[in-house]
Enzyme design. Structure first.
Site, PDB file in Angstrom:
ATOM      1  N   HIS A 224       0.629  -1.161  -0.094  1.00 21.62           N
ATOM      2  CA  HIS A 224       0.202  -0.135  -0.518  1.00 21.62           C
ATOM      3  C   HIS A 224       1.056   1.482  -0.082  1.00 21.62           C
ATOM      4  O   HIS A 224       0.317   2.468   0.267  1.00 21.62           O
ATOM      5  CB  HIS A 224      -0.532   0.014   1.168  1.00 21.62           C
ATOM      6  CG  HIS A 224      -1.791  -0.866   1.643  1.00 21.62           C
ATOM      7  ND1 HIS A 224      -2.576  -1.536   0.235  1.00 21.62           N
ATOM      8  CD2 HIS A 224      -2.189  -2.308   2.069  1.00 21.62           C
ATOM      9  CE1 HIS A 224      -3.165  -2.627   0.462  1.00 21.62           C
ATOM     10  NE2 HIS A 224      -2.925  -2.878   1.991  1.00 21.62           N
TER      11      HIS A 224
HETATM   12 ZN   LIG Z   1      -4.259  -7.495   3.547  1.00 21.80          ZN
END
Ligand SMILES: [Zn+2]
Length: 308
Positions: A116
């Site tokens: 992320h």
């Molecule tokens: Zn995850």
């Protein structure tokens, strides 16, 4: 690859299971899946490499501890110098594992998969994008030209997808919960959204179908497998319903398929948020057990005389 600094002390109430790293290492050693000789400490990261993936502005904020309160909230981890050092070492671990995989066929980092992290910000417990960094360093050096990211963490690899969106030589494949974080999905080369509550049979079927497509289209010289275990039923942040056996089958299938094609493979952990840290570590052992078994079986096959 493992380093004791992979674990940064957090409040016991923090949802991120930081102690899964030493717990996993201890379990792999106790079950003799690895030996202490297999554990290599990653060297300090060459800081100039970071600018190949992350923006100068973001790196400056990290190295000078000047992230804003909003940026730290988005990251989801309390900021500290130890967290910065940990992020650097974990990224080095993935790069070092990649070099080992290119020479030996298969290697792993007992951390990493921080998918992320974008070029200019971190979120979802991810500071630096270790896989993007390793691929970019190897490409810049000319060690490899093409690579694939097999992201089976339950959350979309949004940072990785965004970093490589304009990069044809790196193929990003992500299977993830359609209704799960991140709500705003980025565009991977191959995105496979999954419905809530999906169980073993349908999930494994999807992996089999799409992994072949990804490998055919990517024609990679190296593969990174994000073996997140947050696909398991009851995971705090997952919405799928795999059993433990389903995860074991998935890990074995990915390893056999990638290595069966002769592609060097790097395994990184990615996420896992089971009821206890011990349980999370236990679920992460399956990828390592499958890798060790695959290597052992391959060595045995090669040792058999061809006349047999
Ligand atoms: Zn995850």
């Amino acid at each position: 690859m493992y380093h004791q600094a992979y674990e940064v002390p957090l409040s016991p109430h923090h949802p991120f299971p930081m102690s899964k790293y030493p717990l996993l290492k201890a379990r792999l050693l106790a079950e003799k899946i690895i030996s202490s000789g297999d554990l290599v400490e990653p060297p300090p990261l060459n800081m100039t490499w970071l600018e190949l993936v992350h923006t100068r502005d973001y790196l400056h904020k990290l190295s000078s501890s000047t992230l804003s309160a909003a940026e730290i909230r988005r990251l989801g981890l309390p900021w500290s110098e130890a967290l910065w050092q940990r992020s650097l070492l974990a990224a080095s671990g993935t790069l070092t594992a990649a070099r080992a995989a290119l020479s030996d066929g298969l290697a792993a980092n007992l951390a990493g998969g921080t998918h992320h992290a974008f070029a200019d910000h971190g979120e979802g417990f991810c500071v630096l994008n270790d896989v993007a960094l390793a691929l970019t360093v190897l490409r810049t050096e000319g060690t490899i030209h093409r690579g694939v990211v097999i992201d089976l963490d339950v959350h979309q690899g949004n940072g990785t997808a965004a970093i490589f969106e304009q990069e044809d030589a790196i193929y990003t494949f992500s299977m993830h919960g359609e209704r799960n974080y991140p709500i705003a999905k980025m565009r991977s080369n191959l995105d496979v959204p999954l419905r809530d509550g999906l169980g073993d049979a349908e999930y494994l079927d999807q992996v089999a179908t799409h992994l072949s497509v990804a490998l055919d289209q990517a024609a990679p010289e190296i593969a990174f497998y994000l073996a997140g275990v947050d696909v398991v039923a009851g995971d705090r942040y997952g919405r799928l319903a795999l059993s433990e056996s389903g995860v074991a089958q998935r890990d074995r299938f990915v390893i056999e398929t990638v290595r069966g094609r002769g592609i060097p493979l790097v395994i990184v952990l990615a996420g896992g948020y089971a009821a206890t840290r011990e349980r999370t570590a236990e679920l992460h052992t399956h990828a390592f057990r499958a890798a060790a078994e695959y290597e052992r079986e391959t060595a045995l096959r090669q040792a058999l005389p061809s006349a047999l």
